[in-house]
Design an enzyme around this catalytic site. Structure first.
Site, PDB file in Angstrom:
ATOM      1  N   GLY A  22     -30.225  -3.941 -45.951  1.00  0.00           N
ATOM      2  CA  GLY A  22     -29.399  -3.167 -45.030  1.00  0.00           C
ATOM      3  C   GLY A  22     -30.226  -2.167 -44.259  1.00  0.00           C
ATOM      4  O   GLY A  22     -31.419  -2.358 -44.037  1.00  0.00           O
ATOM      5  N   CYS A  23     -29.602  -1.076 -43.851  1.00  0.00           N
ATOM      6  CA  CYS A  23     -30.259  -0.027 -43.078  1.00  0.00           C
ATOM      7  C   CYS A  23     -31.554   0.408 -43.759  1.00  0.00           C
ATOM      8  O   CYS A  23     -31.532   0.865 -44.896  1.00  0.00           O
ATOM      9  CB  CYS A  23     -29.310   1.159 -42.939  1.00  0.00           C
ATOM     10  SG  CYS A  23     -30.059   2.637 -42.246  1.00  0.00           S
ATOM     11  N   PHE A  24     -32.670   0.280 -43.085  1.00  0.00           N
ATOM     12  CA  PHE A  24     -33.950   0.522 -43.749  1.00  0.00           C
ATOM     13  C   PHE A  24     -34.199   1.971 -44.114  1.00  0.00           C
ATOM     14  O   PHE A  24     -35.004   2.264 -44.986  1.00  0.00           O
ATOM     15  CB  PHE A  24     -35.131  -0.087 -43.010  1.00  0.00           C
ATOM     16  CG  PHE A  24     -35.315   0.216 -41.545  1.00  0.00           C
ATOM     17  CD1 PHE A  24     -34.882   1.387 -40.937  1.00  0.00           C
ATOM     18  CD2 PHE A  24     -35.968  -0.710 -40.752  1.00  0.00           C
ATOM     19  CE1 PHE A  24     -35.083   1.642 -39.595  1.00  0.00           C
ATOM     20  CE2 PHE A  24     -36.189  -0.476 -39.396  1.00  0.00           C
ATOM     21  CZ  PHE A  24     -35.740   0.708 -38.818  1.00  0.00           C
ATOM     22  N   TRP A  25     -33.499   2.914 -43.519  1.00  0.00           N
ATOM     23  CA  TRP A  25     -33.715   4.325 -43.868  1.00  0.00           C
ATOM     24  C   TRP A  25     -33.326   4.598 -45.317  1.00  0.00           C
ATOM     25  O   TRP A  25     -34.042   5.261 -46.047  1.00  0.00           O
ATOM     26  CB  TRP A  25     -32.911   5.247 -42.967  1.00  0.00           C
ATOM     27  CG  TRP A  25     -33.266   5.219 -41.518  1.00  0.00           C
ATOM     28  CD1 TRP A  25     -34.457   4.847 -40.954  1.00  0.00           C
ATOM     29  CD2 TRP A  25     -32.418   5.597 -40.447  1.00  0.00           C
ATOM     30  NE1 TRP A  25     -34.391   4.985 -39.589  1.00  0.00           N
ATOM     31  CE2 TRP A  25     -33.146   5.441 -39.251  1.00  0.00           C
ATOM     32  CE3 TRP A  25     -31.103   6.054 -40.378  1.00  0.00           C
ATOM     33  CZ2 TRP A  25     -32.605   5.727 -38.000  1.00  0.00           C
ATOM     34  CZ3 TRP A  25     -30.566   6.339 -39.133  1.00  0.00           C
ATOM     35  CH2 TRP A  25     -31.318   6.173 -37.968  1.00  0.00           C
ATOM     36  N   CYS A  27     -26.994   5.917 -45.637  1.00  0.00           N
ATOM     37  CA  CYS A  27     -26.665   4.514 -45.384  1.00  0.00           C
ATOM     38  C   CYS A  27     -27.037   3.702 -46.615  1.00  0.00           C
ATOM     39  O   CYS A  27     -27.879   4.080 -47.407  1.00  0.00           O
ATOM     40  CB  CYS A  27     -27.348   3.978 -44.125  1.00  0.00           C
ATOM     41  SG  CYS A  27     -29.135   3.893 -44.144  1.00  0.00           S
TER      42      CYS A  27
END
Length: 166
Positions: A13-16, A159
């Site tokens: 998912g969201c890499f952050w 996230c």
């Protein structure tokens, strides 16, 4: 002195949020966010988000195998996202948010497949695991403003679905 560190490339998912989770793992030396698994060379965030490059948002985890194993990294991977949703993590939708493990050798392939099989058979998630397990692809480092995003912004990771599995 030779560098004995290894690299794992994972998409959840969201890499952050994924970056933040792996930075907290003992034995992880560094984490970079980027893109892998697509057909467009040198993609940008804008083109990846457009959904037409085939790339996933991923992290490249550099780790010391004397302190943390690939299997332990996989355990973290399964815990920080929902591997049962195809091309989606939370409100993020698109192939760029798919659950994916890139392997660099036969040992990693077998470890990833066995780990996925055990999770699937455990019944903990109530649905089949859809995570792709594929040979390593070229990793393209994301733009610098994405690196250590939460740390630089001074905000808590928001996230991803942290703590999904116990």
């Amino acid at each position: 002195m030779a560098n004995t560190n290894k690299v794992a490339v994972l998409g959840a998912g969201c890499f952050w949020g994924v970056e933040s989770a792996f930075r907290a793992v003992e034995g992880v030396v560094d984490v970079a966010v980027g893109y892998a698994g697509g057909t467009v060379p040198k993609p940008s965030y804008r083109t990846v988000c457009g959904g037409k490059t085939g790339h996933a948002e991923v992290v490249q985890v550099e780790y010391d195998p004397a302190r943390v194993s690939f299997q332990q990294l996989l355990e973290v991977f399964w815990q920080i996202h929902d591997p049962t949703t195809l091309n989606r993590q939370g409100s993020d939708v698109g192939t760029q948010y798919r659950s994916i493990i890139f392997y660099f050798d036969e040992h990693e392939r077998k470890a990833a497949e066995e780990s996925k099989r055990r999770l699937d058979q455990s019944g903990k998630l109530g649905r089949p695991v859809v995570t792709q397990i594929v040979p390593a692809a070229e990793f393209y480092r994301a733009e610098e403003y994405h690196q250590r995003y939460y740390e630089r912004m001074g905000i808590a990771p928001s996230c991803g679905i942290h703590g999904r599995i116990d």
